[in-house]
Design an enzyme around this catalytic site. Structure first.
Site, PDB file in Angstrom:
ATOM      1  N   HIS A  83       8.724   5.732  -0.959  1.00 58.48           N
ATOM      2  CA  HIS A  83       9.793   5.392  -1.911  1.00 58.48           C
ATOM      3  C   HIS A  83       9.777   6.346  -3.085  1.00 58.48           C
ATOM      4  CE1 HIS A  83       6.321   3.124  -3.410  1.00 58.48           C
ATOM      5  NE2 HIS A  83       6.911   3.063  -4.580  1.00 58.48           N
ATOM      6  N   HIS A 126       9.223   6.151  -6.336  1.00 57.68           N
ATOM      7  CA  HIS A 126       8.362   6.115  -7.519  1.00 57.68           C
ATOM      8  C   HIS A 126       7.483   7.361  -7.564  1.00 57.68           C
ATOM      9  CE1 HIS A 126       8.675   1.535  -8.342  1.00 57.68           C
ATOM     10  NE2 HIS A 126       9.539   2.229  -9.054  1.00 57.68           N
ATOM     11  N   ASP A 141       4.532   7.936  -8.527  1.00 59.44           N
ATOM     12  CA  ASP A 141       3.158   7.898  -8.025  1.00 59.44           C
ATOM     13  C   ASP A 141       3.133   7.964  -6.496  1.00 59.44           C
ATOM     14  OD1 ASP A 141       4.284   5.335  -8.043  1.00 59.44           O
ATOM     15  OD2 ASP A 141       2.336   4.359  -8.045  1.00 59.44           O
ATOM     16  N   HIS A 142       4.324   8.080  -5.888  1.00 54.72           N
ATOM     17  CA  HIS A 142       4.387   8.240  -4.438  1.00 54.72           C
ATOM     18  C   HIS A 142       5.058   9.550  -4.018  1.00 54.72           C
ATOM     19  CE1 HIS A 142       2.980   4.164  -3.314  1.00 54.72           C
ATOM     20  NE2 HIS A 142       3.316   3.951  -4.575  1.00 54.72           N
ATOM     21  N   HIS A 166      10.677  -3.900  -2.681  1.00 56.18           N
ATOM     22  CA  HIS A 166      10.068  -3.118  -3.755  1.00 56.18           C
ATOM     23  C   HIS A 166      11.086  -2.397  -4.635  1.00 56.18           C
ATOM     24  CE1 HIS A 166       6.899  -1.307  -5.991  1.00 56.18           C
ATOM     25  NE2 HIS A 166       7.296  -0.086  -5.700  1.00 56.18           N
ATOM     26  N   ASP A 176       4.690   0.657  -1.003  1.00 56.07           N
ATOM     27  CA  ASP A 176       4.678  -0.552  -1.822  1.00 56.07           C
ATOM     28  C   ASP A 176       5.726  -1.488  -1.262  1.00 56.07           C
ATOM     29  OD1 ASP A 176       2.891   0.852  -3.260  1.00 56.07           O
ATOM     30  OD2 ASP A 176       4.134   1.108  -5.051  1.00 56.07           O
ATOM     31  N   GLU A 228      -0.879  -1.479   0.716  1.00 55.29           N
ATOM     32  CA  GLU A 228      -1.139  -1.453  -0.720  1.00 55.29           C
ATOM     33  C   GLU A 228      -1.834  -2.748  -1.088  1.00 55.29           C
ATOM     34  OE1 GLU A 228       1.002  -2.921  -3.709  1.00 55.29           O
ATOM     35  OE2 GLU A 228       2.859  -3.418  -2.670  1.00 55.29           O
ATOM     36  N   HIS A 286      -4.114   1.799  -2.918  1.00 54.82           N
ATOM     37  CA  HIS A 286      -3.230   1.430  -4.006  1.00 54.82           C
ATOM     38  C   HIS A 286      -3.653   0.098  -4.634  1.00 54.82           C
ATOM     39  CE1 HIS A 286       0.575   0.820  -6.180  1.00 54.82           C
ATOM     40  NE2 HIS A 286       0.866   2.069  -5.912  1.00 54.82           N
TER      41      HIS A 286
END
Lengths: 658, 609
Positions: free
Chosen positions: B68, B70, B72-73, B157, B178, B213, B423
Site C-alpha cells: 500500500h 504508506h 513506511d511501505h 487499511h 497492513d 503485520e 511490523h
C-alpha cells in the site's frame, strides 16, 4: 464434451458447455429484435398510433383487427412488446452449475434463466458488467412499466393464424415462447446470484475446471473466457474489439493453444468502418443543427455513447456548436455517466493515467460541468422546462419501440429539418422506422460496431491457432444480402464447426490425461530407470486419494507387522493382498547365459532341449522344467517354495520390470 | 530439500521501513520497500547491500511487491530502483500506483527542500521508478514468469491496500501488508464478503507461510462504535469549552474516515465551529477516493450516484493564518505522527493552552513528537527551545490495523502451515507468537532485521495420469478402505520434462516393448483317494471358505480359479490314491500363487460327513 446452442442470434449468444463434470452456460443474451414486430409504446397519447387501422385477412376476415394494426403497408402487433428467450427445453437448465457473462449486452436474459428454470448455481461477471448490466435492465423495465398497456395479444401467435400473416410476422420464430419483460424484483434477485470477478482471476469450479475472464476490449468490463483443465483448453470469445476506444485492450495472447475456440459476437455491420461512421455522425449532426433542425440519437445508456460524447467534446467548438444543448435522457442517464468515471482499472491506458492526476477519465464530466450536456431521467419533469430547440437528444430505446425516443419520433418526424441518426447496430433501422412511416425527417444510418470484423478474426485465428473453431452458422457463409462477398465469412483450417439455435454439437475433443499430484514421500521412493536415451521409467504403486475432483498419490502403507501375541491367529489373516500386483516384465532370456547362471548357482544336472519356439531347460534331479520362449518363461516344479523362489529370482535378473 | 527463506530488511521486530525478502522455489521477491519515520540517517532505508554485494539487484530479484501507499511501505522505492538500481517489475494495485508517487514527492520535498538533505532521490527518479510499476487488479493472477504467480486480496487499511499471495507450483506465501479486519466508515474490511462485493477476504488458500503485520499484537480493541462515540464526545467537549482541537493525520486514510464521522456529527448536532483540513492534498485526496470508489465500502459505493460521501459541506481548507483565530475550531493536519510539517507547527502554537486538545488517532513511531507526548512526556525540546505541553493529549486507536483478534481470525481463515510476524514490537510479538502456537498449533517466527528464517517445504509433484488408468482405478470404488488400502499401479514415463503416469501395459506399448510373461506351475501332492470331482469340490469349498473376499470359481472343465490363479486336479495313473494339484499363476499374481501353494500343501480339512 458437448455444446448446447440455445440462441440463434450470433451477437446475443446463449450456449451451454458440458465439460468434464461441469455444466457451464456461456452468456445469456436476449434477442430483442422480436420487439420490432410490435407497435411503439408512446409516453404521451399518440392519436396517430391509436388510429391506425386494424389488419384483416385478404378475404376480409377481421378477427385479428384488435391485435394487429397496419401502418404504411406493414403489420404490427398492438400489445406489450415481447422478447425472444433462449431455448429452455433443449437442456434441463436447473443442472447448469455456473453462468459466465462476457459483457453487459449479453446478460439481458439472465432473470428469465435464474428465476424461472430452477437454476441454483452461480453467475460470474466483472463489476462493470454487473453495474452497467443492471442499468440496462433497469432502463428496460422502466421503459416498459411506465407505459402500462392493457392489451396482451395472443391470438396471432396461434400457429394456424401465424401462417396467414404477412412477412415478417409470418416468419417470426418460436413466437409461442416470447415473453414479456421481467420485473425489477426479478432483476434484483438475478443480480444477487452474481459473483464478481476480475480479469485474469482463476476461478476453480469443483476442482475440475478452471475459468478465467480476459479483457475483450469491447466494452467496460467485457470479457472473453478461458475454460480449462490441466490438459484441455476451451476459449470462449464473445464481443471482442481491437479498436482503441475506452475499454482496456483485448488480451489475445492468453487465447493461444486452445483445443476449441468458440467464436461469437462479431461485428454486425462488417462493411462499415467505425471511425468513418463517427465522422459521418458528427458532420450530419452539425449540418442539421446549423440548419435549425433537431438531432435524435436513439441509443443505449452506456457504451458507444461515451465515445460519441468524447468525439463531440472535441468537435463542438470547432464546429460552432457550443451553444447547442445536448440532452441525454434515460432513467439511468445520471448513473451511467457517474459509473463510467469510477471504473479506472477497466479503462484503456490513456484514460487510466488521467485518473492518476486525478482527473475524471471521460471528458463528459466537463461537458456536464459547463452545462453543455444535460441529463434527465425522462421527458417529464425538469426536462420540459429546460427544453430548447434546436438541440441534440440522446435517448433510448434503439428499437424505437419504447422509451422516450418514441416521443421524439412522433414530435420531430413530420419535419424534414430534423434528423434521426442511428448508431446502434442491433436493429435494422428500416424496420425500426416502419411504424413511423410516412416520415419527413431525415434518417441517417451510421452504425458503429467496434466488434471484430472478418479480417481481424482471420488474423486473430492465425495468431492464436486453435485446433478447432466453433461459431454460429451465420459466420460460415456470406451475409444473405451480400452473397458474393466471400470475404465476409470465417476462413480457417480445419473449417469452423457451425451451430444454429436448438442444436447440440459434440466437440471434437478427446480427453486423455488428468492431473494427479505425487506426494513428496512417494516421489522420493521412486526409482527411475533410463530405458531409452531421454526416456526414464519408474514403477509406481501408490494409494490414490480423490477429493473435490483432485487426485493425490500417497505412498502405500507399510506392511503392518503381525501383532505378536495373544490374539488368536486365523488362517485368513495370512491371505495376501491380491491388490499388491507385481510389475510387468519385458525382455527375453538368453538360454546359454541362463544355463551358465544356473550352473553357477549349483544346478549341475541341466539338460537343454530345443523346441519349435524356444528351449526347455530341465533340472532332472529337482524334477523341474523351465520353458523359455521369446516372450514367456514357464517354470514348472514340485511344491518346493525355496527352489521356486531361487529360480524365479534368477529369471528376473534377465528381465526388465515395469 | 526445497525451502522457503524469509529475511526482513526492515519491519523485523519493528514498525517502519517494511522490507521483507522471500525466497521460494528459487524465486526471490521483495515485499514492500519502505522508509523508517523514526530515523533521518542511513537507517531510514533498508540495507539493500545485504541482498547482493556486487551483483545487480535486477539479476537477483524476480519482483518487488508494494502492499500500500504508506511511506513506511513504499518510501524507499525510488532509492531502490533508481539509486541502487533495480529494473525488474514492481507490482502494486491501481490506487497505490496513483497515490504512491504523490506521497513520495511530498516526502522528497520535505527531506530535500525543507531539511536540505543531499543525495536524496529526485522528482525525476520518482517518475522513472513509477514507470517500472505494473498495476494489478484484485484477485487477478499475475504471472510474473512461467512459474511465479502473485494474486492480490483486499486488505482494507487504506485505499488500495492489498494482501499478496505469492505462489510457485504448490508452494505459497501470503503477505498481509497492513490490514483491517473490521470495516470502517470509508473502507471495507479484509474480511467482509457481502454477496455483491469484490469477495474481499482471503480464501482458505493454505499457504506454507503467512507473513502478517502485528502492530496491535497485544491489543484487543473495544467496538468501533464505542471508539467513535468517545472521539466525538471528546471533540465536542473541547469545542464547547472554546478549545482548539488538533488531529494529526496522514493525508489519505484515517483522515477521510474521521472527516466523514465529524461531517455527519456536525450536521446532526448543527454545530457551528469550523472544521479545517490542512495541506493542498485534501481535495486531491478526496478526488482519488471518488474515482476509486469501487475500493471503498459497500455503503459508499451504493450511494455514490446520489451523494458522494467525499464531498464535505462542513470541512474547509485550512490556511496557516487560521491557527491564530480566536474561538474553537477543529483542524486535521498532516503528518500524523507530529514529526514534521504543518501538524507540528500547529501543535507548537496550541500546546501551551490547557483548553486545547490534540487527538492522536494512530500509531506513532519511536522518536517522533507524537510518540513522546503519548508516552507522557510533557516537556519537549524543540529547535533549542523548551516547550511545555499543557493541552490535553488524547490517544484513540483509529489506525486501521487488525488487532490480536483480527490477526488470529485472518490466520484461521488462511490456514497457513507457519506464521511469521513483522511490523510490530518484539515484546508484543512474543505474546502473539505464543497465542498462535497454542491456539492454531502452527510454528510462529519473529525474526529481527537481517535474521533469516528457513522453512523446509515438501512440494508434491504434478504429473499427468492417463484417463484410462484413473478411470479404471476410480471404477473400483471411490472410498478408500482404511483397513485394506487400494493400490494404484502404473508406470511413470519421464520424457523431456513431462511426467506421465500410465498403465504398465501402455508404457510397454509406447516404448515398443513386448511383455514377457513369467508363469509358475507347482505340483502339490495330496493324499486323497476319492474321486477326482470330489477332490475338486473339496479344494473349491476349502478355498472359498478361507478366501472370502476373493473371487473363487469352479469352472465347468473341472478347474478352480482364485482370481487369475488356476488350480487343476489330476490323478496320477501310477497312484490313484493321490491327487496332484497343478497350481499355476503368473508373476503378477506372485503373492497369491505362493500363498495358495503353501495353503494347499497343508492339505484339505476333513470333509464334514
Amino acid at each position: 464434451m458437448k455444446l448446447y446452442c440455445l440462441s440463434g442470434h450470433p451477437t446475443l449468444p446463449c450456449n451451454v458447455l458440458k465439460f468434464k463434470s461441469t455444466t457451464i452456460m456461456l452468456d445469456c443474451g436476449l434477442d430483442m429484435t422480436s420487439t420490432l414486430s410490435f407497435l411503439p409504446l408512446p409516453l404521451v397519447q399518440s392519436p396517430r398510433l391509436s388510429n391506425l387501422p386494424g389488419w384483416s385477412l385478404k378475404d376480409g376476415n377481421a378477427f385479428l383487427d384488435k391485435e394487429l394494426k397496419e401502418c404504411s403497408g406493414h403489420v404490427f402487433v398492438d400489445s406489450v412488446p415481447e422478447f425472444c428467450l433462449p431455448e429452455t427445453e433443449l437442456i434441463d437448465l436447473s443442472t447448469v452449475d455456473v453462468i459466465l457473462i462476457s459483457n453487459y449486452h449479453c446478460m439481458m436474459a439472465l432473470p428469465y434463466i435464474t428465476e424461472h428454470t430452477g437454476f441454483t448455481g452461480t453467475v460470474y461477471a466483472t463489476e462493470p458488467t454487473v453495474q452497467i448490466g443492471r442499468l440496462l435492465m433497469e432502463e428496460l423495465v422502466n421503459f416498459i412499466e411506465r407505459v402500462p398497456k392493457a392489451q396482451s395479444a395472443s391470438l396471432w401467435k396461434n400457429k394456424d393464424v401465424q401462417r396467414l400473416l404477412p412477412a415478417p410476422l409470418k416468419d417470426a420464430v418460436e413466437v409461442s415462447t416470447w415473453r414479456r419483460c421481467y420485473t425489477m424484483q426479478e432483476v434484483n434477485s438475478a443480480l444477487s446470484k452474481i459473483q464478481l470477478v476480475g480479469y485474469s482471476q482463476k476461478i476453480e469450479l469443483f476442482g475440475a475446471v478452471q475459468v478465467t475472464p480476459l479483457s475483450s476490449g469491447y466494452a467496460l468490463g467485457s470479457s472473453n473466457w478461458i475454460i480449462q483443465s490441466h490438459y484441455e483448453k476451451v476459449s470462449y470469445v464473445s464481443g471482442s474489439s481491437l479498436l482503441t476506444t475506452h475499454p482496456q485492450p483485448m488480451d489475445q495472447a492468453s487465447l493461444k493453444n486452445s483445443d476449441v475456440l468458440i467464436l461469437t459476437g462479431l461485428t454486425q455491420i462488417p462493411t462499415a468502418n467505425p471511425d468513418g461512421m463517427v465522422g459521418e455522425f458528427c458532420s450530419n449532426l452539425a449540418l442539421t443543427v446549423r440548419n435549425g433542425g433537431n438531432v435524435l440519437v436513439p441509443c443505449y445508456p452506456s457504451g458507444v455513447i461515451y465515445d460519441l460524447l468524447e468525439c463531440l467534446y472535441q468537435y463542438i467548438d470547432s464546429a460552432g456548436l457550443s451553444s447547442v444543448p445536448f440532452y441525454f435522457i434515460s432513467p439511468v442517464a445520471n448513473s451511467s455517466l457517474e459509473f463510467s468515471q469510477i471504473f479506472a482499472e477497466w479503462l484503456c491506458h490513456n484514460k487510466q493515467s488521467k485518473v492518476y492526476l486525478p482527473e475524471p477519465p471521460f471528458p463528459h464530466a466537463e461537458l456536464i460541468q459547463t452545462n453543455k450536456l444535460k441529463h434527465y431521467p425522462s421527458i417529464h419533469g425538469d426536462f420540459s422546462n429546460d427544453f430548447r430547440q434546436p438541440c441534440v437528444v440522446f435517448t433510448g430505446h434503439p428499437s424505437l419501440r419504447f422509451g422516450d425516443v418514441v416521443h421524439f419520433m412522433e414530435l420531430w418526424g413530420k419535419s424534414s429539418l430534423n434528423t434521426v441518426i442511428f448508431t446502434e447496430p442491433d436493429f435494422s433501422y428500416l424496420e425500426a422506422l416502419a411504424p413511423y412511416q410516412p416520415l419527413a425527417m431525415k434518417c441517417i444510418y451510421c452504425p458503429i460496431d467496434t466488434r471484430l470484423n472478418f479480417i481481424q478474426v482471420s488474423k486473430l485465428l492465425k495468431e492464436v491457432q486453435p485446433l478447432h473453431v466453433v461459431c454460429p452458422e451465420q459466420y460460415t457463409q456470406p451475409p444473405p444480402a451480400q452473397s458474393h462477398r466471400m470475404d465476409l465469412m470465417i476462413d480457417c483450417q480445419p473449417p469452423a464447426m457451425s451451430y444454429r439455435r436448438a442444436e447440440v454439437l459434440a466437440l471434437p475433443f478427446k480427453r486423455r490425461y488428468e492431473k494427479i499430484e505425487i506426494m513428496p514421500e512417494l516421489a522420493d521412493s521412486l526409482v527411475p530407470m533410463e530405458i531409452k536415451p531421454g526416456i526414464s521409467l519408474a514403477t509406481v504403486s501408490a494409494v490414490l486419494h480423490t477429493k473435490d475432483n483432485k487426485h493425490v498419490l500417497q505412498p502405500p502403507p507399510r506392511p503392518t507387522q503381525p501383532t505378536s501375541g495373544k490374539k488368536r491367529k486365523r488362517v485368513s489373516d495370512d491371505v495376501p493382498d491380491c491388490k499388491v500386483l507385481k510389475p510387468l516384465l519385458s525382455g527375453s532370456i538368453p538360454v546359454e547365459q541362463f544355463v551358465q547362471t544356473l550352473e553357477k548357482h549349483g544346478f549341475n544336472d541341466i539338460k537343454v532341449e530345443d523346441t519349435a519356439k524356444g528351449h526347455i531347460v530341465l533340472l532332472q534331479e529337482a524334477e523341474t522344467l523351465i520353458q523359455i520362449e521369446e516372450d514367456s518363461t514357464h517354470i514348472i516344479c514340485d511344491n518346493d517354495e525355496m527352489l521356486r523362489v531361487r529360480l524365479r529370482d534368477l529369471v528376473l535378473k534377465f528381465l526388465q520390470k515395469f | 530439500m526445497p525451502e522457503i527463506r524469509v529475511t526482513p530488511l526492515g519491519a523485523g521486530q519493528d514498525v517502519g521501513r517494511s522490507c521483507i525478502l522471500v525466497s521460494i522455489a528459487g524465486k526471490n521477491i521483495m515485499l514492500d520497500c519502505g522508509m523508517h519515520m523514526g530515523f533521518n540517517d542511513d537507517r531510514r532505508f533498508p540495507d539493500f547491500s545485504y541482498i547482493t554485494q556486487n551483483g545487480r539487484l535486477t539479476d537477483f530479484l524476480d519482483c518487488v511487491i508494494i502492499s500500500h501507499f504508506h511511506l513506511d511501505h513504499c518510501g524507499a522505492l525510488p532509492y531502490l530502483s533508481e539509486m541502487v538500481g533495480y529494473d525488474g517489475p514492481i507490482y502494486m494495485t491501481h490506487p497505490t500506483q496513483a497515490i504512491c508517487p504523490i506521497l513520495l514527492e511530498d516526502y522528497r520535498k520535505l527531506a530535500v527542500d525543507r531539511k536540505g538533505e543531499a543525495n536524496f532521490f529526485t522528482s525525476q527518479m520518482v517518475k522513472d521508478c513509477m514507470k517500472k510499476v505494473v498495476a494489478v487488479h484484485l484477485h487477478q493472477t499475475v504471472q510474473v514468469d512461467d512459474e511465479l504467480e502473485i494474486k492480490a486480496y483486499y486488505a482494507g487499511h487504506v485505499l488500495g491496500a492489498a494482501m499478496f499471495q505469492i505462489r510457485v507450483g504448490s508452494e505459497s506465501v501470503v503477505y498481509t501488508g497492513d490490514y483491517n479486519m473490521t470495516p470502517d466508515r470509508h473502507l471495507g474490511s479484509a474480511l467482509a464478503c457481502p454477496p455483491l462485493s469484490r469477495a474481499a477476504w482471503i480464501d482458505k488458500c493454505r499457504p506454507n507461510l503467512l507473513i502478517t503485520e502485528s502492530t496491535y499484537a497485544t491489543t484487543i480493541r473495544d467496538s468501533k462504535r464505542c471508539r467513535e462515540r468517545d472521539f466525538l464526545k471528546k471533540v465536542h467537549e473541547a469545542v464547547e469549552r472554546g478549545g482548539k482541537v488538533l488531529i494529526p493525520v496522514f493525508a489519505l486514510g484515517r483522515a477521510q474516515e474521521l472527516c466523514i464521522l465529524l461531517e455527519t456529527f456536525w450536521e446532526r448536532m448543527d454545530l457551528k465551529a469550523p472544521i479545517y483540513f490542512s495541506t493542498g492534498l485534501t481535495e486531491k485526496a478526496n478526488h482519488y477516493y471518488k474515482l476509486f470508489i469501487t475500493w471503498t465500502n459497500q455503503k459508499i459505493r451504493k450511494t455514490f450516484v446520489q451523494r458522494n460521501m467525499f464531498e464535505f459541506k462542513h470541512i474547509k481548507a485550512f490556511d496557516r493564518a487560521f491557527a491564530d483565530n480566536p474561538g474553537p475550531m477543529v483542524v486535521f493536519a498532516t503528518p500524523g505522527m507530529l514529526h514534521a510539517g504543518q501538524s507540528l507547527q500547529i501543535f507548537r502554537k496550541w500546546a501551551g493552552n490547557e483548553k486545547n486538545m490534540v487527538i492522536m488517532p494512530g500509531y506513532c513511531v519511536q522518536g517522533t513528537v507524537g510518540h513522546k507526548i503519548l508516552s507522557g512526556q510533557r516537556k519537549l525540546e524543540m529547535e533549542g527551545r523548551q516547550l511545555e505541553v499543557k493541552m490535553q493529549v488524547e490517544y484513540m486507536s483509529f489506525s486501521a490495523h487488525a488487532d490480536a483478534k483480527g490477526i488470529m481470525q485472518l490466520a484461521r481463515q488462511a490456514e497457513p502451515d507457519n506464521v511469521l510476524l513483522v511490523h510490530g514490537e518484539a515484546k508484543k510479538m512474543e505474546f502473539l507468537k505464543q497465542k498462535m502456537e497454542q491456539e492454531l498449533r502452527v510454528s510462529c517466527f519473529m525474526p529481527a532485521n537481517g535474521e533469516t528464517v528457513t522453512l523446509p517445504t515438501s512440494p508434491s509433484i504434478p504429473v499427468g495420469i492417463s484417463l484410462g488408468l484413473l478411470k479404471r482405478e476410480m471404477a473400483q470404488g471411490l472410498l478408500p478402505d482404511a483397513k485394506r488400502p487400494r493400490l494404484l499401479h502404473g508406470t511413470l514415463v519421464m520424457k523431456d520434462s513431462t511426467f506421465r503416469l500410465v498403465s504398465s501395459e501402455q508404457a510397454l506399448k509406447e516404448l515398443g516393448l513386448a511383455e514377457h510373461q513369467l508363469r509358475f506351475t507347482c505340483r502339490v501332492h495330496l493324499h486323497d483317494a476319492r474321486k477326482e470331482q470330489e477332490t475338486v469340490m473339496r479344494v473349491y469349498s476349502h478355498l472359498k471358505s478361507i478366501l472370502k473376499d476373493r473371487c473363487v470359481q469352479h469352472l465347468p472343465d473341472g478347474s478352480v480359479t482364485v482370481e487369475s490363479v488356476l488350480v487343476q486336479t489330476t490323478t496320477p495313473s501310477e497312484d490313484p490314491s493321490t491327487k496332484v494339484l497343478l497350481v499355476s499363476w503368473t508373476y503378477q499374481d506372485e503373492e497369491l500363487g505362493s500363498y495358495l501353494t503353501s495353503l494347499l500343501k497343508k492339505g484339505l480339512p476333513q470333509a464334514p460327513s
